[in-house]
Design a protein around this motif. Structure first.
Motif, PDB file in Angstrom:
ATOM      1  N   GLU A   1      -6.927 -91.405  50.115  1.00 17.73           N
ATOM      2  CA  GLU A   1      -5.544 -91.751  50.477  1.00 17.73           C
ATOM      3  C   GLU A   1      -5.146 -91.062  51.779  1.00 17.73           C
ATOM      4  O   GLU A   1      -4.052 -90.510  51.897  1.00 17.73           O
TER       5      GLU A   1
ATOM      6  N   GLY B   1      -4.796 -99.311  42.452  1.00 17.25           N
ATOM      7  CA  GLY B   1      -5.948 -98.453  42.690  1.00 17.25           C
ATOM      8  C   GLY B   1      -5.772 -97.488  43.834  1.00 17.25           C
ATOM      9  O   GLY B   1      -4.846 -97.592  44.628  1.00 17.25           O
TER      10      GLY B   1
ATOM     11  N   ASN C   1      -7.520 -95.844  47.144  1.00 16.27           N
ATOM     12  CA  ASN C   1      -8.566 -96.125  48.135  1.00 16.27           C
ATOM     13  C   ASN C   1      -9.260 -94.827  48.546  1.00 16.27           C
ATOM     14  O   ASN C   1      -8.604 -93.837  48.870  1.00 16.27           O
ATOM     15  N   ILE C   2     -10.590 -94.853  48.522  1.00 17.65           N
ATOM     16  CA  ILE C   2     -11.392 -93.747  49.064  1.00 17.65           C
ATOM     17  C   ILE C   2     -12.313 -94.382  50.092  1.00 17.65           C
ATOM     18  O   ILE C   2     -13.012 -95.354  49.782  1.00 17.65           O
ATOM     19  N   TYR C   3     -12.272 -93.865  51.325  1.00 12.32           N
ATOM     20  CA  TYR C   3     -13.075 -94.526  52.353  1.00 12.32           C
ATOM     21  C   TYR C   3     -13.703 -93.491  53.262  1.00 12.32           C
ATOM     22  O   TYR C   3     -13.248 -92.349  53.356  1.00 12.32           O
TER      23      TYR C   3
ATOM     24  N   ILE D   1     -14.288 -97.392  48.575  1.00 14.28           N
ATOM     25  CA  ILE D   1     -14.250 -97.876  47.202  1.00 14.28           C
ATOM     26  C   ILE D   1     -12.796 -97.821  46.740  1.00 14.28           C
ATOM     27  O   ILE D   1     -11.971 -97.174  47.367  1.00 14.28           O
ATOM     28  N   VAL D   2     -12.517 -98.528  45.685  1.00 13.98           N
ATOM     29  CA  VAL D   2     -11.191 -98.445  45.058  1.00 13.98           C
ATOM     30  C   VAL D   2     -11.378 -97.826  43.680  1.00 13.98           C
ATOM     31  O   VAL D   2     -12.162 -98.321  42.863  1.00 13.98           O
TER      32      VAL D   2
END
Lengths: 154, 968
Positions: B182, B210, B212-214, B226-227
């Protein structure tokens, strides 16, 4: 608007990821020299092909967002409206090409088998790319049509 | 010794052979070792599925076995998991075992091997481990695409508060990749050169769609992410309950508690299972479910409600008897029959829920301020009688029912309204009157108050008024006034009348209200008394009347300032001598007048007392309009006759007159006062509110004053607004004005007359050509004083003379005769400042009157100045020429004038004879260019006559020049 629903990083202020592309969607970005050198047939067929791909991709993005953001009817309505506008523009361009005596490229499936099985994050990414390209192609189409209008006044 | 050695060797050999045998036995493969081990990967669930079989089992043989499974990560020596899996193995059975990895399987290589042992009491000799199977390698990275890096796991669903491990796998070790949760960068640890792992502990719920991880590289690589769908913990349903309304359908409800915060497709489902019938149904809704009651009369039900999502399952149970869970439907067909003014019968129907059920129904009736409640036992139809109701009143009835045998819940209310019938009004209207005498008649205005709903018992349609003449009892009159009128006006004569007023509705007539009216309004003069208002109104009290009184009436106007007054009254009993009058219409600052009447036994009202007061006194908001008069230098009078005391917001107690002056002195009768703006002034106090004039005295003439008149009351003064400015006149100006004005008027009158008679005046006083014979002035003088002077004769002429006086300074003064001997122009030039005594006199002969006279001039010793020809006139325009001319004309004839101060005295030709005046020329004229013109009165020949003109070109002029510098 679409980005606000996707969470970080998409909703971050000033988010931009030009490196994100979709192989099935032709990018609108083009050098001015190349763009200016296009003849009428190329110009219109490029735009026509892009908006054909955009209508199909917007359908896909609409389906994605229905899963990802079922509680946001405004977002879904906007995507649907964008798709209808792209289809409308497509019809107008076909009329212009007919008027200019140019052949209309056949309608083809631009998506193929690519979209299914994508993760939620990938679907958010492609939603971003499609809406971004929709904006870029709309800007380019305005310039394309302005050029043609100047060329064929009246 | 040798024997011992042989024996020893033999023993060692035997031992060795035994060991060899034993080792051969041990190294022999176990007949039931795991074989055909295969590993399957489920990336979505991060699971490894193992599948293997055990051969060499006899047909139908079952064997309890233990399989030890070992899992290594990255390399075989790095064992991360060891587990013994016990199961009963059958012939030809394929065995399965699953393991969920905390680390996504894509993040690292995994190695799996297993061995088995028999754990069966039937074959205890086989209870040791088999050999390990060979390592099975699981390497998911090999199947990844060609992107620069990847993030795992994909789209994971976890419960809030759990721990999650995330990794990225990079194609190149040089990639510097940062990962964010986030938008916040995460700190990871390196698992392998191209793999980093991030452990997220106690993940929190952020949003339904969800977290968010990026990750992104620093070389312009595209973002990957990924969510993570974080679910709130699924809670146990609460308040699970089932009931039926019709014994055919059970309606089960529950509280699903807090939402898990997941998208609909990931959210929990609810299942209802009934154990006696073994039936199960998937509920379509989150909080309720319908269940069809079995046609066979099943009374007991045992329900299990299960809430389930991907991560958790929760169940609650409920056991009940169907007949104890009856929640009847609301009654219907609620009707009212036989509705009269005081009674009504209510009927209703209930839904049948079985032949043997009795319902208990509760009936409630709401009227105006009353509630009637009844409980009725009902099988099919309900009925209830209500009595003692109020006429013409709307009642709201409601009924609900419940199972009488096993109370569970009341049904919903069914409501119905009804209105009782009307009845005749129960009370006489409250009547009052107002009597005015107009031209020998009585104008009686009757007022009555509308009956309250309780008294009217229906809609009042009209009021009947019966007027009965008591003096002539045979005459009576009936009036019918339609409602909603609350009064009427009657014109009656001076007789005594008895008036009956009744209110009527559709059913009947009220009792009559009787009032006696006579020609005398009964408003005898009584003294008005002041009362003080309170918050809730006016407390009035009066003296009890000695005679028989049937009651008292207090009368007042709600809007005393309005045109309609809005007459109000209050009736009290004969024993009451005080009351509190209150009204919503009472306003602060308004004076209310109350009149208290006694009602005699003959029903004749008569005025007892008058009261007046304010509900709340307010300070005056306006000051009187003051008129100032009689302004003198010492006093002026102030007057405010138009100021109405009655229409003020409080009782006026008097007035204050403020006077501001520059002197600041206050005379007796006033006191110094400081105003709010710190101005000091004198304050006069007038204690009589009816005194509306005031004389301000002891003023200074020609002084500036400011005054203000303001009323004062018990709650304060009026506003200290604008002062009126006044300036006293001076003492003499009035007298002067009395003199000057008539004088000015007279002068004006004379001027007007002179103007109107100008021609006549001219003829009389100064004709163009004077004729001494016609001079009326002279004739007047002659007739009164000296008749000889009527016409001046030559011998009477006293010649004009110019005296030249010597001065001490030796400047030569000369009069020069012009070259032309006929010149008649004389110029008299003043010379010096002071007159210094007598000197030589020059006598001019004046040819004033006629040519003959001039020719025979004989007076004086100065020769006659000859008349200059016209051609010489131009020379005289300049002073120099003039000077020369004088010198030439007179110097020779006179000779040299003695040196010394010289002056010229001009003696009028009339002076010596008539008045003796003589002109002394100013020695030092104040005006530098003074030029006095002497117009010689001389007849000239007709040929030289010309219109008189100004300037030096005039033919007959003597000019007095004042320019000393031209004179030597």
């Amino acid at each position: 608007m679409q980005l606000q629903y996707q969470g970080s990083p998409f909703s971050d202020p000033g988010f931009s990821a030009p490196e994100l592309q979709l192989s099935s969607l032709p990018p609108a970005v083009v050098s001015f020299k190349t763009w200016h050198a296009l003849d009428d047939r190329e110009r219109l067929s490029h735009a026509q092909g892009a908006f054909l791909a955009l209508t199909q991709h917007l359908q896909l993005v609409g389906d994605d967002q229905r899963d990802l953001n079922p509680g946001s009817p405004m977002l879904l309505a906007q995507i649907r409206a964008a798709r209808l506008r792209a289809q409308g523009l497509l019809g107008n361009m076909a009329a212009i090409m007919t008027a200019l005596g140019l052949p209309i490229p056949p309608e083809e499936d631009t998506l193929g088998v690519v979209p299914f099985g994508a993760s939620a994050f990938e679907r958010k990414c492609r939603g971003y790319v499609v809406t971004r390209e929709y904006g870029h192609w709309t800007d380019r189409a305005v310039r394309d049509l302005a050029l043609l209008k100047a060329k064929y006044p009246g | 010794m040798a024997l011992f050695s042989v024996f020893q060797t033999t023993f060692l050999l035997a031992l060795l052979s035994l060991r060899t045998y034993q080792s051969e036995v041990l190294s022999e493969p176990l007949p039931w070792a795991p074989e055909s081990l295969r590993v399957f990967i489920n990336s979505t669930h991060q699971c490894l599925h193992l599948q293997w079989s055990v051969h060499n089992l006899a047909h139908h043989q079952e064997l309890k076995m233990v399989f030890q499974i070992e899992i290594s990560r990255i390399k075989t020596s790095n064992v991360i998991w060891v587990e013994n899996y016990s199961t009963t193995v059958k012939w030809n059975q394929v065995l399965h075992w699953s393991w969920e990895s905390k680390l996504p399987l894509e993040c690292a290589k995994h190695f799996i091997r297993m061995r088995s042992a028999v754990d069966d009491a039937k074959t205890p000799e086989q209870s040791f481990w088999s050999n390990w199977s060979s390592w099975e390698e699981v390497h998911v990275q090999n199947s990844l695409g060609h992107d620069p890096f990847f993030v795992f796991p994909k789209d994971k669903l976890v419960e809030e508060g759990s721990n999650v491990t995330i990794c990225y796998v990079s194609r190149s070790q040089q990639n510097n990749i940062s990962c964010y949760l986030e938008g916040v960068r995460m700190q990871g640890e390196q698992l392998e050169p191209n793999v980093s792992v991030f452990n997220l502990n106690h993940v929190a719920f952020i949003r339904e769609t969800g977290t968010n991880i990026y990750c992104k590289g620093d070389q312009g690589d595209s973002i990957k992410g990924i969510v993570l769908f974080v679910s709130k913990v699924l809670e146990e349903p609460k308040d699970f309950s089932c009931e039926t309304q019709d014994l055919t359908t059970l309606n089960c409800t529950w509280d699903p508690r807090s939402d898990t915060g997941l998208l609909k497709q990931l959210s929990q489902s609810y299942t209802l299972f009934e154990s006696f019938s073994g039936k199960k149904t998937l509920c379509k809704h989150k909080s309720w479910c319908s269940w069809e009651v079995a046609p066979e009369s099943q009374e007991m039900y045992n329900f299990t409600l299960t809430a389930e999502n991907y991560l958790r399952k929760r169940s609650v149970h409920l056991l009940f008897n169907l007949t104890h869970r009856v929640h009847p439907m609301a009654p219907f067909s609620v009707l009212f029959t036989d509705v009269s003014a005081t009674n009504a019968t209510m009927t209703w129907k209930v839904h049948t829920t079985g032949n043997y059920y009795t319902l208990l129904c509760q009936v409630e009736l709401y009227g105006e301020g009353e509630v009637i409640q009844r409980n009725v036992s009902v099988e099919v139809d309900g009925k209830q009688l209500f009595g003692g109701l109020k006429p013409d009143t709307e009642y709201r009835a409601q009924v609900r029912c419940a199972n009488a045998n096993h109370f569970w819940k009341w049904s919903e209310w069914t409501r119905q309204n009804f209105t009782t019938a009307e009845a005749a009004p129960s009370e006489a209207p409250d009547v009052w009157r107002n009597v005015k005498s107009v031209q020998g008649h009585s104008v009686v205005t009757l007022f009555w108050k509308p009956l309250s709903k309780l008294q009217a018992n229906g809609k009042i349609l009209f009021y009947n008024i019966v007027i009965e003449n008591l003096d002539r009892s045979s005459i009576s009159k009936l009036l019918s006034i339609p409602a909603p009128a609350n009064g009427t006006e009657l014109n009656l004569d001076q007789c005594l009348y008895q008036i009956h007023v009744t209110a009527n509705n559709s059913v009947g007539t009220s009792p009559a209200s009787v009032i006696i009216v006579s020609g005398d309004p009964g408003n005898k003069e009584v003294e008005e008394e002041r009362v003080k208002g309170m918050e809730d109104g006016f407390s009035l009290s009066w003296k009890p009347q000695p005679g028989n009184v049937t009651g008292y009436i207090v009368e007042w106007c709600d809007h005393p300032r309005g045109p309609l007054c809005d007459l109000q009254w209050k009736s009290v009993g004969p024993t009451t001598t005080s009351t509190v009058v209150s009204s919503d219409a009472f306003r602060p600052g308004v004076q209310y007048n109350f009149r208290i009447y006694g009602i005699s036994t003959e029903r004749v009202p008569y005025l007892l007392e008058k009261k007046t007061g304010y509900s709340q006194e307010l300070a005056p908001s306006d000051n009187p309009q003051v008129v100032m008069s009689n302004l003198t230098s010492r006093s002026f009078t102030l007057s405010w006759k138009d100021y109405s005391i009655e229409s003020q917001p409080s009782f006026i107690q008097g007035y204050h007159v403020y006077l501001k002056s520059k002197a600041g002195q206050c005379h007796s009768g006033s006191e110094k006062a400081v105003l709010s703006d710190d101005a000091v002034c004198c304050k006069y106090r007038i204690d009589n509110p009816k005194q509306k004039t005031f004389v301000v005295e002891n003023l200074q003439p020609e002084s500036f004053y400011e005054f203000l008149v303001t009323p004062y009351t018990s709650v304060g003064e009026g506003p200290h607004g604008a002062f009126t400015k006044v300036t006293t006149p001076d003492e003499y100006s009035p007298i002067l004005i009395r003199i000057i004005l008539p004088m000015v008027f007279c002068i004006l009158l004379i001027m007007i007359i002179c103007y109107l008679k100008s021609q006549w005046m001219k003829e009389k006083c100064y004709p163009d050509i004077p004729d001494p014979y016609k001079s009326s002035v002279l004739s007047l003088i002659k007739s009164k004083e000296n008749p000889r002077l009527t016409i001046m004769s030559i011998k009477d002429c006293v010649p004009d003379s110019i005296e030249v006086l010597n001065k001490q300074e030796g400047t030569r003064k000369s009069l020069t005769e012009t070259e032309s001997s006929k010149a008649t122009y004389l110029y008299l030039l003043p010379t010096e400042k002071s007159y210094s005594g007598p000197g030589p006199c020059i006598c001019f002969e004046n040819f004033t009157y006629n040519q003959a006279a001039s020719d025979s001039a004989s007076c004086g010793h100065v020769p006659v100045a000859p008349v200059a020809p016209l051609s010489q006139l131009g020379l005289l325009t300049s002073p120099e020429n003039l000077l020369k001319a004088l010198e030439k004309n007179y110097m020779n004839s006179l000779g040299e004038i003695p040196a010394g101060e010289t002056n010229l005295n001009y003696v009028s030709q009339l002076a010596s004879a008539m008045s003796g005046d003589k002109f002394i020329l100013p020695t030092n004229p104040p005006e530098p260019a003074l030029c006095s013109e002497y117009k010689m009165q001389m007849a000239i020949p007709l040929g030289l006559a010309s219109p008189p003109s100004s300037g030096s070109s005039s033919l007959s002029s003597v000019t007095l020049l004042d320019e000393g510098e031209h004179y030597h």
